[in-house]
Design an enzyme around this catalytic site. Structure first.
Site, PDB file in Angstrom:
ATOM      1  N   THR A 184       0.930  -1.198  -0.098  1.00 40.39           N
ATOM      2  CA  THR A 184       0.172  -0.125   0.137  1.00 40.39           C
ATOM      3  C   THR A 184       0.681   1.179  -0.013  1.00 40.39           C
ATOM      4  OG1 THR A 184      -1.551   1.493   1.363  1.00 40.39           O
ATOM      5  CG2 THR A 184      -0.228  -0.113   2.556  1.00 40.39           C
ATOM      6  N   TYR A 233      -2.368  -0.229  10.037  1.00 43.66           N
ATOM      7  CA  TYR A 233      -2.512  -1.174   9.041  1.00 43.66           C
ATOM      8  C   TYR A 233      -1.112  -0.758   8.109  1.00 43.66           C
ATOM      9  CZ  TYR A 233      -3.448  -1.853   3.988  1.00 43.66           C
ATOM     10  OH  TYR A 233      -3.372  -2.046   2.868  1.00 43.66           O
TER      11      TYR A 233
END
Length: 328
Positions: free
Chosen positions: A117, A140
């Site tokens: 990501t 995350y």
């Protein structure tokens, strides 16, 4: 070619599997179906319902599927949830990745694509190159950064050619193939469309005091079918030994503010949509826009769908899915 796709029943994974099969590959999906949908798995592919943290079970899947390459997408991905359960995110996203890598090493896999990501960059100047320091703002993103390190160590230890793909904001759908977001996804575009379909005519913009041109966060939205194509292009390079591996951004290289996204949703689907302001969400960077020059140079890949295509395809999928689910 035989390809094992972890998380292949999920949103991005289902597009990857679809394109692999359309390209003539033999695909096996490994997914625990905690977020993925069994119905999203094409019947031409095999499916093993397995937790990636169960290394012995994962090794059995590898042994039975005998893949030539692995695409590892399985992960938890909610920023807000990660603040409530940071240990769980480390367990699934890091320990789970290490389990997949152990199985890959045991099976002698020569090529692996890992989905990461842009969140690993944190607050960054944009467009952001792959060389930018890793500074995650939330658990995350930290878990994905830690998993990236595990992949790099795996490649160094085994000689496996590995690619780390850092996605920016993946959205859109392919209604004609019944492929799209789950209705409860927290990402901006499906979240707004889901609200509209549930008869909410107001969307909340979280924060309007960011250091951007209109005060709202700026994001690089890229169509999920383009992201799937990037997986295939990069995997082909690794398999053919035409690239030793490394880290690549996957985005359009163009930023749109949250206000601009809302205006596009109004234009494409919901003219009556109104806006209210809310507080910033923890862990949200001001901007995330990809420098995509490296993936163009390495793989010849570029995004082919613009923002209007992303929003209109998402609206077509969500409205159709709502009819199927609710019988409206």
């Amino acid at each position: 070619m035989r390809v094992l796709v972890t998380g292949g029943a999920g949103y991005i994974g289902s597009f990857v599997v679809d394109q692999l099969i359309c390209s003539g590959h033999d695909v096996h999906v490994l997914d625990d179906l905690s977020a993925g949908r069994r119905g999203a798995v094409r019947p031409e592919s095999g499916l093993s319902v397995t937790d990636i943290r169960d290394t012995a079970s994962v090794q059995r899947v590898f042994s039975n599927a005998r893949p030539d390459a692995v695409i590892h997408l399985a992960a938890l991905k909610s920023v807000s949830e990660s603040f409530r359960a940071p240990g769980h995110y480390q367990d699934v996203n890091v320990a789970g990745t290490e389990s997949v890598l152990e199985a890959a090493a045991h099976a002698g896999i020569g090529a692996l694509v890992f989905s990461s990501t842009c969140g690993v960059y944190g607050n960054a100047d944009y467009p952001t190159p792959e060389s930018h320091p890793v500074r995650p703002l939330n658990p995350y993103a930290q878990s994905k950064a830690d998993a990236e390190t595990a992949v790099q160590r795996f490649s160094q230890a085994t000689g496996c050619r590995s690619a780390i793909l850092r996605f920016f904001n993946v959205s859109g759908a392919q209604p004609e193939r019944a492929l799209g977001h789950a209705l409860d996804d927290e990402q901006l575009i499906p979240r707004v469309l889901d609200s509209v379909l549930n008869h909410a005519a107001t969307v909340t913009i979280n924060g309007n005091d960011y250091p951007t041109h209109d005060g709202t966060p700026v994001r690089d939205f890229v169509h999920v079918a383009d992201v799937a194509a990037a997986h295939l292009d990069v995997m082909s390079l690794l398999i053919a030994s035409r690239w030793p591996g490394g880290t690549l951004n996957v985005g359009r290289g163009q930023g749109s503010s949250v206000k601009e996204i809302v205006e596009m949703i109004r234009f494409v689907a919901v003219p009556h949509l109104s806006v209210r302001l809310g507080p910033r969400r923890p862990g949200d960077p001001a901007a995330a826009v990809a420098d995509v020059s490296r993936i163009l140079e390495v793989a010849g890949w570029r995004a082919t769908r613009d923002l209007r295509s992303i929003v209109s395809s998402a609206w077509a999928w969500h409205s159709g899915e709502s009819l199927r689910v609710h019988g409206a």
